[in-house]
Design an enzyme around this catalytic site. Structure first.
Site, PDB file in Angstrom:
ATOM      1  N   MET A 121      -9.071   8.194  -0.736  1.00 18.99           N
ATOM      2  CA  MET A 121      -9.949   8.625   0.355  1.00 18.99           C
ATOM      3  C   MET A 121     -10.431  10.050   0.089  1.00 18.99           C
ATOM      4  SD  MET A 121      -7.824   7.222   3.634  1.00 18.99           S
ATOM      5  CE  MET A 121      -6.851   5.708   3.565  1.00 18.99           C
ATOM      6  N   ASP A 166      -4.769   3.630  -2.077  1.00 19.64           N
ATOM      7  CA  ASP A 166      -5.904   4.011  -1.234  1.00 19.64           C
ATOM      8  C   ASP A 166      -6.411   5.397  -1.617  1.00 19.64           C
ATOM      9  OD1 ASP A 166      -6.201   1.800   0.665  1.00 19.64           O
ATOM     10  OD2 ASP A 166      -4.177   2.336   1.298  1.00 19.64           O
ATOM     11  N   HIS A 171      -8.320   1.082  -4.239  1.00 24.11           N
ATOM     12  CA  HIS A 171      -9.313   0.867  -3.182  1.00 24.11           C
ATOM     13  C   HIS A 171     -10.002   2.204  -2.918  1.00 24.11           C
ATOM     14  CE1 HIS A 171     -10.023  -0.256   1.347  1.00 24.11           C
ATOM     15  NE2 HIS A 171     -11.155  -0.091   0.677  1.00 24.11           N
ATOM     16  N   ASP A 207      -6.933  -6.279   4.253  1.00 20.89           N
ATOM     17  CA  ASP A 207      -6.263  -4.980   4.259  1.00 20.89           C
ATOM     18  C   ASP A 207      -6.384  -4.388   5.645  1.00 20.89           C
ATOM     19  OD1 ASP A 207      -5.300  -2.439   3.855  1.00 20.89           O
ATOM     20  OD2 ASP A 207      -6.847  -1.825   2.430  1.00 20.89           O
ATOM     21  N   MET A 214     -12.207   4.420  -1.038  1.00 25.48           N
ATOM     22  CA  MET A 214     -12.902   4.705   0.224  1.00 25.48           C
ATOM     23  C   MET A 214     -13.559   6.064   0.078  1.00 25.48           C
ATOM     24  SD  MET A 214     -10.041   3.168   2.826  1.00 25.48           S
ATOM     25  CE  MET A 214      -8.695   3.208   1.626  1.00 25.48           C
ATOM     26  N   MET A 269     -11.984  -5.865   5.292  1.00 27.84           N
ATOM     27  CA  MET A 269     -11.134  -4.915   6.010  1.00 27.84           C
ATOM     28  C   MET A 269     -10.820  -5.457   7.397  1.00 27.84           C
ATOM     29  SD  MET A 269     -10.430  -2.318   4.082  1.00 27.84           S
ATOM     30  CE  MET A 269      -9.726  -1.245   5.345  1.00 27.84           C
ATOM     31  N   SER A 273       0.826  -1.211   0.000  1.00 34.07           N
ATOM     32  CA  SER A 273       0.000   0.000   0.000  1.00 34.07           C
ATOM     33  C   SER A 273       0.854   1.252   0.000  1.00 34.07           C
ATOM     34  CB  SER A 273      -0.911   0.012   1.231  1.00 34.07           C
ATOM     35  OG  SER A 273      -1.577   1.255   1.321  1.00 34.07           O
ATOM     36  N   HIS A 279      -1.154  -1.266  -4.216  1.00 36.60           N
ATOM     37  CA  HIS A 279      -2.447  -0.900  -3.631  1.00 36.60           C
ATOM     38  C   HIS A 279      -2.508   0.618  -3.452  1.00 36.60           C
ATOM     39  CE1 HIS A 279      -6.111  -2.055  -1.420  1.00 36.60           C
ATOM     40  NE2 HIS A 279      -5.817  -1.062  -0.597  1.00 36.60           N
TER      41      HIS A 279
END
Length: 228
Positions: A35, A33, A64, A173, A66, A135, A8, A31
């Site tokens: 957000m 993230d 991913h 994760d 979010m 998660m 990540s 990965h």
């Protein structure tokens, strides 16, 4: 089922993301993230950075999301170069339609579940997905402690995958490290997101190899894998 490691970049040095992406050569995925400071209380990066990363590395990107309104925004991440796009079950208005749209654009479709979200209500959706993400921390921040109470949920998810004879992946994760990856693999995970365990190491590529070795050794004797 092949073990896959997805470092990540949330734990990487954001001032040198291109170099940090290259530092984990040998990883299966990178990965990313995303957000939005609404779905989770943190703000990270978006489509332009994903576009830049896709040019900076040959490692496929595992995005991913979010974020709120993934139905609206997820397709743009495929167009930006993501090879896999994960949306949250709690945020998607029409998860089946969204998964099909992601697949139609050429990426793998994945759905994530927060710790308090059970997998069972989504059993009928599993054939529409390429991966499901359980998660193992509350989403929003890196460096959190692994939640052992998620291990039974990983097992139940693996059982549902087997029940329907699916070839989908099961990703974990949050807090994945040398201390926790074997428990995740034994429970049924085969794709592992690791942030600080990789980027906090002196040699990130060596950390990826070590985590892969641990997971492979555990998977080789895990009951769920031996039954396949």
């Amino acid at each position: 089922m092949a073990v896959q490691i997805s470092p990540s970049i949330l734990s990487a040095d954001f001032s040198r993301l291109g170099e940090e992406a290259k530092a984990v050569q040998g990883a299966d995925w990178l990965h990313v993230d995303v957000m939005d400071n609404h779905f989770v209380p943190n703000l990270t990066l978006g489509v332009p950075v994903v576009e830049s990363l896709s040019r900076a590395t040959d490692t496929p990107l595992d995005c991913h999301l979010m974020i709120e309104q993934p139905d609206r925004w997820a397709p743009a991440y495929v167009e930006a170069g993501a090879g896999s796009v994960t949306f949250h079950a709690e945020a998607a208005a029409a998860p089946v339609r969204l998964a099909r749209e992601i697949r139609a654009k050429g990426a793998r479709a994945s759905m994530a579940l927060k710790p308090a979200t059970p997998v069972e209500p989504y059993e009928d959706l599993l054939p529409e997905l390429d991966m499901i993400l359980v998660m193992t921390v509350e989403p929003g921040f890196g460096g959190q402690a692994f939640l052992d109470i998620m291990l039974p949920k990983i097992r139940r998810t693996r059982e549902l995958i087997a029940k329907h004879g699916l070839q989908m992946w099961l990703q974990v994760d949050g807090g994945v490290s040398a201390d926790t990856i074997e428990r995740c693999a034994e429970a049924g995970a085969d794709v592992f997101v690791a942030g600080s365990a990789v980027y906090g190491a002196d040699d990130p590529a060596a950390a990826v190899r070590a985590l892969r070795r641990q997971a492979e050794e555990t998977t080789a004797t895990a009951g769920w894998a031996c039954s396949h």
